[in-house]
Design a protein around this motif. Structure first.
Motif, mmCIF file in Angstrom:
data_model
loop_
_atom_site.group_PDB
_atom_site.id
_atom_site.type_symbol
_atom_site.label_atom_id
_atom_site.label_comp_id
_atom_site.label_asym_id
_atom_site.label_seq_id
_atom_site.Cartn_x
_atom_site.Cartn_y
_atom_site.Cartn_z
ATOM 1 N N GLN A 1 0.868 -1.909 0.238
ATOM 2 C CA GLN A 1 -0.220 0.283 0.319
ATOM 3 C C GLN A 1 0.583 1.411 0.231
ATOM 4 O O GLN A 1 0.355 2.371 -0.623
ATOM 5 C CB GLN A 1 -1.065 -0.212 0.978
ATOM 6 C CG GLN A 1 -2.136 -1.543 1.331
ATOM 7 C CD GLN A 1 -2.949 -0.803 2.617
ATOM 8 O OE1 GLN A 1 -3.020 -0.283 2.824
ATOM 9 N NE2 GLN A 1 -3.695 -1.924 2.159
ATOM 10 N N LYS A 2 1.619 1.562 0.501
ATOM 11 C CA LYS A 2 3.001 2.277 1.125
ATOM 12 C C LYS A 2 3.882 1.988 0.235
ATOM 13 O O LYS A 2 4.341 3.268 0.034
ATOM 14 C CB LYS A 2 2.651 2.946 2.994
ATOM 15 C CG LYS A 2 1.764 2.871 3.143
ATOM 16 C CD LYS A 2 1.968 3.099 4.563
ATOM 17 C CE LYS A 2 0.505 3.112 5.440
ATOM 18 N NZ LYS A 2 0.856 2.856 6.817
ATOM 19 N N GLY A 3 4.718 1.346 0.125
ATOM 20 C CA GLY A 3 6.332 1.137 -0.539
ATOM 21 C C GLY A 3 5.930 2.076 -2.398
ATOM 22 O O GLY A 3 5.221 0.613 -2.969
ATOM 23 N N ASP A 4 7.641 1.972 -2.856
ATOM 24 C CA ASP A 4 7.541 2.015 -3.767
ATOM 25 C C ASP A 4 8.817 1.058 -3.938
ATOM 26 O O ASP A 4 8.906 0.491 -5.415
ATOM 27 C CB ASP A 4 8.174 3.677 -4.337
ATOM 28 C CG ASP A 4 7.021 4.252 -4.550
ATOM 29 O OD1 ASP A 4 5.005 4.426 -5.827
ATOM 30 O OD2 ASP A 4 6.944 5.435 -3.705
ATOM 31 N N ALA A 5 9.355 0.511 -3.266
ATOM 32 C CA ALA A 5 10.040 -0.231 -3.889
ATOM 33 C C ALA A 5 11.395 -0.893 -2.833
ATOM 34 O O ALA A 5 11.043 -0.435 -0.803
ATOM 35 C CB ALA A 5 12.186 0.351 -4.365
ATOM 36 N N VAL A 6 11.536 -1.669 -2.075
ATOM 37 C CA VAL A 6 12.015 -2.793 -1.399
ATOM 38 C C VAL A 6 13.782 -3.092 -0.875
ATOM 39 O O VAL A 6 13.762 -4.047 -2.282
ATOM 40 C CB VAL A 6 11.355 -4.257 -0.597
ATOM 41 C CG1 VAL A 6 11.573 -4.572 0.955
ATOM 42 C CG2 VAL A 6 9.674 -3.447 -0.192
ATOM 43 N N VAL A 7 13.866 -3.048 -0.303
ATOM 44 C CA VAL A 7 15.586 -3.559 0.281
ATOM 45 C C VAL A 7 15.506 -4.726 1.359
ATOM 46 O O VAL A 7 15.131 -4.233 2.294
ATOM 47 C CB VAL A 7 16.551 -2.738 0.341
ATOM 48 C CG1 VAL A 7 17.932 -3.341 0.615
ATOM 49 C CG2 VAL A 7 17.020 -1.756 -0.674
ATOM 50 N N MET A 8 15.614 -6.607 0.934
ATOM 51 C CA MET A 8 15.448 -6.995 2.220
ATOM 52 C C MET A 8 16.865 -7.667 2.530
ATOM 53 O O MET A 8 17.397 -8.048 1.854
ATOM 54 C CB MET A 8 14.841 -8.095 1.445
ATOM 55 C CG MET A 8 12.935 -7.855 1.776
ATOM 56 S SD MET A 8 12.285 -9.126 1.587
ATOM 57 C CE MET A 8 12.283 -10.203 3.117
ATOM 58 N N ALA A 9 17.606 -8.005 3.845
ATOM 59 C CA ALA A 9 18.953 -8.299 4.040
ATOM 60 C C ALA A 9 18.243 -10.236 4.445
ATOM 61 O O ALA A 9 17.533 -10.243 5.762
ATOM 62 C CB ALA A 9 19.586 -7.621 5.568
ATOM 63 N N ILE A 10 18.916 -10.644 3.721
ATOM 64 C CA ILE A 10 18.302 -12.251 4.307
ATOM 65 C C ILE A 10 19.558 -12.822 4.428
ATOM 66 O O ILE A 10 18.991 -14.006 4.307
ATOM 67 C CB ILE A 10 17.282 -12.301 2.946
ATOM 68 C CG1 ILE A 10 18.036 -12.452 1.374
ATOM 69 C CG2 ILE A 10 15.846 -11.914 2.403
ATOM 70 C CD1 ILE A 10 17.575 -13.344 -0.245
ATOM 71 N N GLY A 11 20.554 -12.371 4.515
ATOM 72 C CA GLY A 11 21.630 -13.223 4.562
ATOM 73 C C GLY A 11 22.129 -13.724 3.709
ATOM 74 O O GLY A 11 22.169 -13.003 2.411
ATOM 75 N N HIS A 12 23.489 -14.905 3.878
ATOM 76 C CA HIS A 12 24.121 -15.130 2.697
ATOM 77 C C HIS A 12 23.316 -16.927 2.328
ATOM 78 O O HIS A 12 23.333 -16.576 1.250
ATOM 79 C CB HIS A 12 25.361 -15.297 2.776
ATOM 80 C CG HIS A 12 25.368 -16.263 3.853
ATOM 81 N ND1 HIS A 12 24.732 -16.573 5.081
ATOM 82 C CD2 HIS A 12 26.270 -17.268 4.139
ATOM 83 C CE1 HIS A 12 25.168 -16.936 6.234
ATOM 84 N NE2 HIS A 12 26.091 -17.805 5.723
#
Length: 118
Positions: free
Chosen positions: A107-118
């Motif tokens: 609803q509110k975001g345009d992009a996402v950066v996720m830190a999912i590890g290695h």
């Protein structure tokens, strides 16, 4: 003496093999089964610019990911001040779903950066 030991060993081996022959047989099934078909999901289109956009930085609770994301957000604040930044920690463990967070980002975001590890 040696021959007697060999005979005893042979008798023991025969008695154990006859015990094994009387054991019931079991049927084992392959646990892999048939995997479901893979549903292809296309990648989201790239944004022309991040200026005026909201970028979510999502920590899935991988060790040190929050520190890394906050460092990235610091860079964005300095170098891309027109980008709105939101930091969130996903509820639950890595593999657990967090539908409330995903809906907020939809609803509110345009992009996402996720830190999912290695």
């Amino acid at each position: 003496m040696h021959l007697r030991k060999v005979l005893i060993a042979a008798l023991l081996a025969l008695s154990f093999s006859s015990l094994r022959a009387q054991e019931p047989k079991i049927t084992v099934l392959n646990p892999k089964g048939t995997p479901p078909p893979i549903r292809l999901v296309p990648m989201a289109p790239r944004l022309d610019t991040l200026d005026g956009k909201t970028v979510y930085f999502v920590d899935v609770r991988y060790v040190g990911a929050d520190t890394f994301l906050k460092e990235m957000m610091s860079w964005f604040s300095t170098n891309r001040p027109k980008v709105k930044l939101e930091f969130r920690q996903k509820a639950g463990a890595y593999a657990e779903n967090d539908p409330q967070l995903w809906e907020e980002i939809r609803q509110k975001g345009d992009a996402v950066v996720m830190a999912i590890g290695h």
